[in-house]
Design a protein around this motif. Structure first.
Motif, mmCIF file in Angstrom:
data_model
loop_
_atom_site.group_PDB
_atom_site.id
_atom_site.type_symbol
_atom_site.label_atom_id
_atom_site.label_comp_id
_atom_site.label_asym_id
_atom_site.label_seq_id
_atom_site.Cartn_x
_atom_site.Cartn_y
_atom_site.Cartn_z
ATOM 1 N N SER A 6 0.838 -1.203 0.000
ATOM 2 C CA SER A 6 0.000 0.000 0.000
ATOM 3 C C SER A 6 0.875 1.256 0.000
ATOM 4 N N MET A 7 2.101 1.122 0.571
ATOM 5 C CA MET A 7 3.015 2.269 0.612
ATOM 6 C C MET A 7 3.501 2.615 -0.799
ATOM 7 N N LEU A 8 3.550 1.574 -1.654
ATOM 8 C CA LEU A 8 4.069 1.786 -3.006
ATOM 9 C C LEU A 8 3.006 2.328 -3.962
ATOM 10 N N TYR A 9 1.750 2.211 -3.541
ATOM 11 C CA TYR A 9 0.681 2.646 -4.432
ATOM 12 C C TYR A 9 0.637 4.180 -4.504
ATOM 13 N N ILE A 10 0.584 4.683 -5.719
ATOM 14 C CA ILE A 10 0.502 6.141 -5.905
ATOM 15 C C ILE A 10 -0.633 6.417 -6.875
ATOM 16 N N SER A 11 -1.593 7.176 -6.450
ATOM 17 C CA SER A 11 -2.690 7.500 -7.365
ATOM 18 C C SER A 11 -2.262 8.639 -8.278
ATOM 19 N N ASN A 12 -3.083 8.949 -9.251
ATOM 20 C CA ASN A 12 -2.734 9.977 -10.233
ATOM 21 C C ASN A 12 -2.518 11.342 -9.601
ATOM 22 N N THR A 13 -3.266 11.604 -8.515
ATOM 23 C CA THR A 13 -3.201 12.945 -7.939
ATOM 24 C C THR A 13 -2.181 13.059 -6.804
ATOM 25 N N ASP A 14 -1.635 11.919 -6.347
ATOM 26 C CA ASP A 14 -0.692 11.950 -5.220
ATOM 27 C C ASP A 14 0.605 12.655 -5.596
ATOM 28 N N MET A 15 1.067 13.499 -4.692
ATOM 29 C CA MET A 15 2.400 14.061 -4.865
ATOM 30 C C MET A 15 3.264 13.460 -3.765
ATOM 31 N N LEU A 16 4.549 13.425 -4.019
ATOM 32 C CA LEU A 16 5.452 12.789 -3.063
ATOM 33 C C LEU A 16 6.289 13.813 -2.329
ATOM 34 N N SER A 17 6.535 13.522 -1.035
ATOM 35 C CA SER A 17 7.522 14.331 -0.336
ATOM 36 C C SER A 17 8.892 13.793 -0.749
ATOM 37 N N ASP A 67 6.925 16.930 -4.844
ATOM 38 C CA ASP A 67 6.439 18.311 -4.774
ATOM 39 C C ASP A 67 7.458 19.256 -4.127
ATOM 40 N N GLU A 68 8.591 18.710 -3.681
ATOM 41 C CA GLU A 68 9.643 19.568 -3.120
ATOM 42 C C GLU A 68 10.755 19.704 -4.163
ATOM 43 N N LEU A 69 11.613 20.680 -3.934
ATOM 44 C CA LEU A 69 12.777 20.862 -4.790
ATOM 45 C C LEU A 69 13.731 19.701 -4.543
ATOM 46 N N VAL A 70 14.059 18.962 -5.584
ATOM 47 C CA VAL A 70 14.925 17.795 -5.388
ATOM 48 C C VAL A 70 16.398 18.203 -5.415
ATOM 49 N N VAL A 71 16.756 18.982 -6.419
ATOM 50 C CA VAL A 71 18.158 19.400 -6.550
ATOM 51 C C VAL A 71 18.214 20.916 -6.650
ATOM 52 N N ASP A 72 18.935 21.557 -5.745
ATOM 53 C CA ASP A 72 19.135 22.999 -5.872
ATOM 54 C C ASP A 72 20.581 23.242 -6.300
#
Lengths: 138, 69
Positions: A6-17, A67-72
Motif C-alpha cells: 500500500s506504501m508503493l501505491y501512488i494515485s494519479n493525484t498523489d504528490m510525493l515528499s 512536490d519539493e525541490l529535489v536538486v538545488d
C-alpha cells in the motif's frame, strides 16, 4: 522480506515528499538491482535490459511527482564535483586495466581502452559545449 | 565568508524552510549558507538580498583578503 504494497501505491493525484521519494526510489533501485543481478547470474540478457529499463522509468516517474525541490544549486555543484572526481578516477583506472589486459594477451582489454577513450572524447566535447554557453544551471 | 542571513531571517520571522522556499533552494542549503559553509551563486545571493531589501554586501560579508585573487 516483507514490503507494504500500500506504501508503493501512488494515485494519479498523489504528490510525493522528498523523503517518500527517497524510500520508494530506494525500493525500486533495490528491486531493479536484484532483478538485474539475477539476470546476469542466469545469463538472461532480456531480464537485464528489462530490469534496468523498468527501474530507470519508474525512478523517473517517481521523481516527477516530488512536490519539493529535489536538486538545488548546492546539490547541483556537489553533483558536478562528484561526477568530475569519478571521471578523474574511473577513466584512467579503466584505461590502465584495459592496457594491462591487452598486454597480457586478453582481447577484452581493448573494449575497456575504447570505452575510456570514448568517455574522454565525450567529456572534451561536452566541456567545449558547456563552456561556450552564456550561463550554466545556476 | 560570513553571512547575516540568520539575523535577517529572524528579523522577518521566517523559518529556514520558508526562506528556502522563497528563494528556491532546499532547507539544507539555507543551513549551509547561515553557517558560511556554502558560497552561493550570484543569482541566489541577489535573490536573498532582494528578499530582505538590502544590498548583497550587507548579507554576505567577506573579510579583508578573502576576495584577493
Amino acid at each position: 522480506m516483507l514490503i507494504n504494497l500500500s506504501m508503493l501505491y501512488i494515485s494519479n493525484t498523489d504528490m510525493l515528499s522528498y523523503r517518500r521519494f527517497l524510500i520508494l526510489g530506494g525500493a525500486v533501485t533495490f528491486a531493479g538491482g536484484a532483478a538485474l543481478g539475477y539476470g546476469i547470474a542466469t545469463g538472461s540478457q532480456m531480464l537485464v535490459l528489462l530490469a534496468f529499463g523498468t527501474a530507470l522509468v519508474l525512478v523517473h516517474l517517481l521523481r516527477r511527482r516530488v512536490d519539493e525541490l529535489v536538486v538545488d544549486e548546492r546539490l547541483a555543484r556537489a553533483g558536478e564535483a562528484a561526477s568530475h572526481r569519478v571521471l578523474q578516477l574511473a577513466v584512467p583506472a579503466a584505461a590502465l586495466a584495459g592496457v594491462l589486459l591487452v598486454s597480457a594477451g586478453r582481447s577484452e582489454g581493448m573494449l575497456l581502452v575504447l570505452v575510456s577513450t570514448a568517455f574522454m572524447l565525450l567529456y572534451a566535447a561536452l566541456f567545449a559545449w558547456y563552456s561556450r554557453r552564456d550561463s550554466l544551471a545556476y | 565568508m560570513r553571512t547575516r542571513i540568520r539575523e535577517f531571517r529572524e528579523r522577518y520571522r521566517l523559518t529556514q524552510e520558508e526562506l528556502a522556499e522563497l528563494v528556491g533552494v532546499r532547507r539544507e542549503t539555507v543551513v549551509f549558507l547561515e553557517k558560511g559553509r556554502y558560497n552561493p551563486s550570484l543569482r541566489l545571493a541577489c535573490r536573498i538580498a532582494r528578499l530582505f531589501g538590502v544590498p548583497v554586501e550587507e548579507v554576505f560579508i567577506f573579510e579583508e583578503g578573502e576576495l584577493r585573487g
